[in-house]
Design a protein around this motif. Structure first.
Motif, PDB file in Angstrom:
ATOM      1  N   GLN A   1     -34.234 -18.116 -44.035  1.00  0.00           N
ATOM      2  CA  GLN A   1     -33.996 -19.443 -43.580  1.00  0.00           C
ATOM      3  C   GLN A   1     -35.502 -20.040 -44.055  1.00  0.00           C
ATOM      4  O   GLN A   1     -36.519 -19.543 -43.700  1.00  0.00           O
ATOM      5  CB  GLN A   1     -33.785 -19.426 -42.171  1.00  0.00           C
ATOM      6  CG  GLN A   1     -33.846 -20.914 -41.639  1.00  0.00           C
ATOM      7  CD  GLN A   1     -33.737 -20.783 -40.153  1.00  0.00           C
ATOM      8  OE1 GLN A   1     -33.413 -19.929 -39.375  1.00  0.00           O
ATOM      9  NE2 GLN A   1     -33.578 -22.098 -39.373  1.00  0.00           N
ATOM     10  N   VAL A   2     -35.473 -21.122 -44.611  1.00  0.00           N
ATOM     11  CA  VAL A   2     -36.723 -21.850 -45.011  1.00  0.00           C
ATOM     12  C   VAL A   2     -37.015 -22.846 -43.948  1.00  0.00           C
ATOM     13  O   VAL A   2     -36.305 -23.709 -43.299  1.00  0.00           O
ATOM     14  CB  VAL A   2     -36.533 -22.509 -46.093  1.00  0.00           C
ATOM     15  CG1 VAL A   2     -37.945 -23.218 -46.695  1.00  0.00           C
ATOM     16  CG2 VAL A   2     -36.345 -21.589 -47.277  1.00  0.00           C
ATOM     17  N   THR A   3     -38.322 -22.752 -43.197  1.00  0.00           N
ATOM     18  CA  THR A   3     -38.757 -23.612 -42.098  1.00  0.00           C
ATOM     19  C   THR A   3     -40.113 -24.414 -42.713  1.00  0.00           C
ATOM     20  O   THR A   3     -41.143 -23.534 -43.438  1.00  0.00           O
ATOM     21  CB  THR A   3     -38.983 -22.962 -40.950  1.00  0.00           C
ATOM     22  OG1 THR A   3     -40.010 -21.806 -40.885  1.00  0.00           O
ATOM     23  CG2 THR A   3     -37.504 -22.819 -40.495  1.00  0.00           C
ATOM     24  N   ALA A   4     -40.284 -25.624 -42.451  1.00  0.00           N
ATOM     25  CA  ALA A   4     -41.548 -26.210 -42.690  1.00  0.00           C
ATOM     26  C   ALA A   4     -42.845 -25.538 -41.848  1.00  0.00           C
ATOM     27  O   ALA A   4     -42.598 -24.989 -40.779  1.00  0.00           O
ATOM     28  CB  ALA A   4     -41.618 -27.594 -42.213  1.00  0.00           C
ATOM     29  N   ARG A   5     -44.111 -25.313 -42.281  1.00  0.00           N
ATOM     30  CA  ARG A   5     -45.189 -25.082 -41.653  1.00  0.00           C
ATOM     31  C   ARG A   5     -45.389 -26.029 -40.564  1.00  0.00           C
ATOM     32  O   ARG A   5     -45.431 -27.213 -40.907  1.00  0.00           O
ATOM     33  CB  ARG A   5     -46.381 -24.794 -42.517  1.00  0.00           C
ATOM     34  CG  ARG A   5     -46.199 -23.527 -43.265  1.00  0.00           C
ATOM     35  CD  ARG A   5     -47.395 -23.305 -44.261  1.00  0.00           C
ATOM     36  NE  ARG A   5     -47.341 -22.356 -45.210  1.00  0.00           N
ATOM     37  CZ  ARG A   5     -47.566 -21.158 -45.052  1.00  0.00           C
ATOM     38  NH1 ARG A   5     -48.129 -20.420 -43.988  1.00  0.00           N
ATOM     39  NH2 ARG A   5     -47.627 -20.277 -46.115  1.00  0.00           N
ATOM     40  N   SER A   6     -45.958 -25.603 -39.316  1.00  0.00           N
ATOM     41  CA  SER A   6     -46.469 -26.504 -38.432  1.00  0.00           C
ATOM     42  C   SER A   6     -47.917 -26.414 -38.200  1.00  0.00           C
ATOM     43  O   SER A   6     -48.511 -25.731 -38.693  1.00  0.00           O
ATOM     44  CB  SER A   6     -45.751 -26.279 -36.957  1.00  0.00           C
ATOM     45  OG  SER A   6     -45.588 -24.814 -36.869  1.00  0.00           O
TER      46      SER A   6
END
Length: 148
Positions: A143-148
């Motif tokens: 799963q790809v998630t945006a960096r926060s």
């Protein structure tokens, strides 16, 4: 898009692609991993022009993938090219390409060499695994998630 454009993108795939995307670079690295170290040996085994070989070696030196190490021959100082730690870390990249190539683009004739584990003799392949549990992964498992 130029090399400089790719190299300046804020992407951990585009930057290596800018370095490794030229066809002779991967073949040159293959030869280094096979033990080739000297300019003349690269040229004869790869059938590459002197100017292209010089250019590719200079890029790999500049990027600190290779280093020049002096040796003596006929009373003259010559240089051979050795992998740095950064260069040795490219081994899984080449093995991933080889693993894919063996599955999808293998030549009809048998290759001139095979890779085997020194200790047990088993074949060599690349795999992607989870750093948490060690499971082997495919693209569908990630799963790809945006960096926060």
């Amino acid at each position: 898009m130029s090399y400089a454009d790719f190299a300046s993108l804020p992407c951990t795939l585009s930057r290596p692609a800018a370095l490794l995307g030229e066809r002779w670079t991967l073949l040159l690295l293959r030869q280094v991993f096979l033990g080739t170290r000297r300019f003349e040996d690269f040229q004869s085994t790869m059938d590459i022009s002197r100017s292209v070989l010089t250019d590719r070696l200079n890029v790999l030196l500049q990027e600190e993938v290779l280093k020049r190490v002096p040796y003596q021959q006929d009373g003259r100082t010559r240089y051979e090219y050795r992998l740095t730690t950064k260069g040795r870390d490219l081994y899984p990249v080449l093995m991933a390409l080889r693993t894919w190539g063996e599955k999808w683009m293998a030549p009809e004739e048998d290759e001139s060499f095979h890779l085997h584990h020194r200790d047990c003799g088993g074949g060599v392949r690349a795999k992607v695994e989870c750093t948490g549990c060690g499971a082997e992964l495919t693209a569908r498992d990630v799963q790809v998630t945006a960096r926060s």
